[in-house]
Scaffold this motif. Sequence first.
Motif, PDB file in Angstrom:
ATOM      1  N   GLU A   1       0.843  -1.192   0.000  1.00  0.00           N
ATOM      2  CA  GLU A   1       0.000   0.000   0.000  1.00  0.00           C
ATOM      3  C   GLU A   1       0.879   1.243   0.000  1.00  0.00           C
ATOM      4  OE1 GLU A   1      -3.583   1.995  -0.181  1.00  0.00           O
ATOM      5  OE2 GLU A   1      -3.286  -0.180  -0.189  1.00  0.00           O
ATOM      6  N   PRO A   2       0.886   2.027  -1.099  1.00  0.00           N
ATOM      7  CA  PRO A   2       1.763   3.202  -1.158  1.00  0.00           C
ATOM      8  C   PRO A   2       1.486   4.196  -0.036  1.00  0.00           C
ATOM      9  CG  PRO A   2       0.858   2.699  -3.321  1.00  0.00           C
ATOM     10  CD  PRO A   2       0.107   1.852  -2.340  1.00  0.00           C
TER      11      PRO A   2
ATOM     12  N   LEU B   1       2.440   8.383  -4.865  1.00  0.00           N
ATOM     13  CA  LEU B   1       2.262   8.538  -3.422  1.00  0.00           C
ATOM     14  C   LEU B   1       3.511   8.162  -2.624  1.00  0.00           C
ATOM     15  CD1 LEU B   1       0.173   9.489  -1.396  1.00  0.00           C
ATOM     16  CD2 LEU B   1      -0.610   7.129  -1.163  1.00  0.00           C
ATOM     17  N   TRP B   2       4.352   7.264  -3.143  1.00  0.00           N
ATOM     18  CA  TRP B   2       5.550   6.876  -2.394  1.00  0.00           C
ATOM     19  C   TRP B   2       6.451   8.075  -2.113  1.00  0.00           C
ATOM     20  CZ3 TRP B   2       5.651   2.597   0.150  1.00  0.00           C
ATOM     21  CH2 TRP B   2       5.066   1.425  -0.348  1.00  0.00           C
ATOM     22  N   SER B   3       6.549   8.978  -3.071  1.00  0.00           N
ATOM     23  CA  SER B   3       7.453  10.130  -2.908  1.00  0.00           C
ATOM     24  C   SER B   3       6.693  11.448  -2.871  1.00  0.00           C
ATOM     25  CB  SER B   3       8.489  10.161  -4.044  1.00  0.00           C
ATOM     26  OG  SER B   3       7.856  10.239  -5.307  1.00  0.00           O
ATOM     27  N   GLU B   4       5.407  11.393  -2.566  1.00  0.00           N
ATOM     28  CA  GLU B   4       4.606  12.607  -2.458  1.00  0.00           C
ATOM     29  C   GLU B   4       5.078  13.460  -1.287  1.00  0.00           C
ATOM     30  OE1 GLU B   4       2.989  15.294  -3.397  1.00  0.00           O
ATOM     31  OE2 GLU B   4       1.452  14.008  -4.331  1.00  0.00           O
ATOM     32  N   THR B   5       5.227  14.766  -1.543  1.00  0.00           N
ATOM     33  CA  THR B   5       5.640  15.692  -0.483  1.00  0.00           C
ATOM     34  C   THR B   5       4.597  16.776  -0.244  1.00  0.00           C
ATOM     35  OG1 THR B   5       6.852  17.067  -2.062  1.00  0.00           O
ATOM     36  CG2 THR B   5       8.094  15.310  -0.954  1.00  0.00           C
ATOM     37  N   PHE B   6       3.514  16.758  -1.021  1.00  0.00           N
ATOM     38  CA  PHE B   6       2.407  17.701  -0.839  1.00  0.00           C
ATOM     39  C   PHE B   6       2.858  19.145  -1.044  1.00  0.00           C
ATOM     40  CE2 PHE B   6       1.956  13.918   1.754  1.00  0.00           C
ATOM     41  CZ  PHE B   6       0.754  13.402   1.298  1.00  0.00           C
ATOM     42  N   TYR B   7       3.803  19.314  -1.964  1.00  0.00           N
ATOM     43  CA  TYR B   7       4.355  20.638  -2.290  1.00  0.00           C
ATOM     44  C   TYR B   7       3.364  21.364  -3.198  1.00  0.00           C
ATOM     45  CZ  TYR B   7       7.661  24.005  -4.363  1.00  0.00           C
ATOM     46  OH  TYR B   7       8.301  25.145  -4.806  1.00  0.00           O
ATOM     47  N   ASP B   8       2.939  22.548  -2.788  1.00  0.00           N
ATOM     48  CA  ASP B   8       1.861  23.231  -3.507  1.00  0.00           C
ATOM     49  C   ASP B   8       2.301  23.874  -4.817  1.00  0.00           C
ATOM     50  OD1 ASP B   8       3.314  25.340  -2.507  1.00  0.00           O
ATOM     51  OD2 ASP B   8       1.687  26.210  -1.329  1.00  0.00           O
ATOM     52  N   ARG B   9       3.598  23.882  -5.107  1.00  0.00           N
ATOM     53  CA  ARG B   9       4.072  24.421  -6.380  1.00  0.00           C
ATOM     54  C   ARG B   9       4.601  23.310  -7.289  1.00  0.00           C
ATOM     55  NH1 ARG B   9       7.488  29.827  -5.568  1.00  0.00           N
ATOM     56  NH2 ARG B   9       6.517  30.293  -7.570  1.00  0.00           N
TER      57      ARG B   9
END
Length: 354
Positions: free
Chosen positions: A125-126, A296-304
């Motif tokens: 599960e990522p 999703l594994w390397s998601e950082t939720f960076y808004d730009r």
Amino acid sequence: MKIAVFLPNWIGDAVMATPALRTIRHQFPDAEIVTIQRPYVADVLEGLDSIDRKISWHRGQKLISRLRFMKQLRGEKFDLAVLFPNSFRSAWLTYLAGIPKRVGIARDRRRWLLTDALPAKDKQEPHPAIDEYLRIAAYLIEKEQTGLELSEPLSRSMELVVTETDQKRWRSFLEKQSAEFRSRPLICLNPGGAFGAAKHWPVEHFSDLARRIASELQRSVLVVCGPAEKAEALQIVEQAGHPLVTSLAAEPLHLGLTKAAIQQSELLVTTDSGPRHFAAPFQIPVVTLFGPTHILWSETFYDRGLHLQLDLDCGPCQQRICPLGHHRCMKELDADQVFQAVVSHLNSQKANAA
């Protein structure tokens, strides 16, 4: 108190660990924090005030070198080891070094080597690596029952520093470029990826994109690269055939120079590789091209940040080399699609800034 923080082996993961490092520094302001990492990771994190010292070690060391390294770890007399990697090796090293408290995630059959083992999540599960590192930091806070409040999630904001030496490297590079190149806004392209060939976006796509950015958007284009991408960077520049397109391939390659280049850019276009994560700490917009890896594994939720990934029945497969041999996930993501995304992303960033 003396804390050993074992850092991830991948460049991007090391950057994603910086929010957790900052949290540990906040929680233990008077502690000596020493990171244990591969040499190239040390270069990435140079200048961070959340680290007091760094100890580097090499994969494949001869026995005598490994014994010397272990003696060094034991001689440090660390009070606490924080393990960001999930490897058996990192836990085994802390155990042999006699570090009394060893905190990490119970994965890779190493639970018995840890004094504080956090439950592992489902590997199928990522889940974002940045949150896993913060989960370890949050555990330390809760264990201490002092310091930071956890009523809200810890900040995912990543940190990097461009040192004075890095700035000198960048100025040296710029001095060799034309006045026209220096006068225009800069867009960086980052090809390749250590994960494997499946992450690579074709050279001809990169060269087409570089040419269109230079000719249609009137931007300077710089292809950043490490030693493994040097030949690819040269090919991109040659095939682009435009005076505003160049690369770092002729420079003494150093991750500090890559950080400095990205910090000075207007936007970064990158594969899902380590330098992708250099954009967020400097608040640089980034377009990331995903192929075989789950976002999703390397998601950082960076808004730009803008992610591009084709919706294919065969992916994301998480394989280093395309198991079906067609590599459609990257080949069919063509230069025109990416160029349009670059234009849209630049326009949206301008609108947000207005």
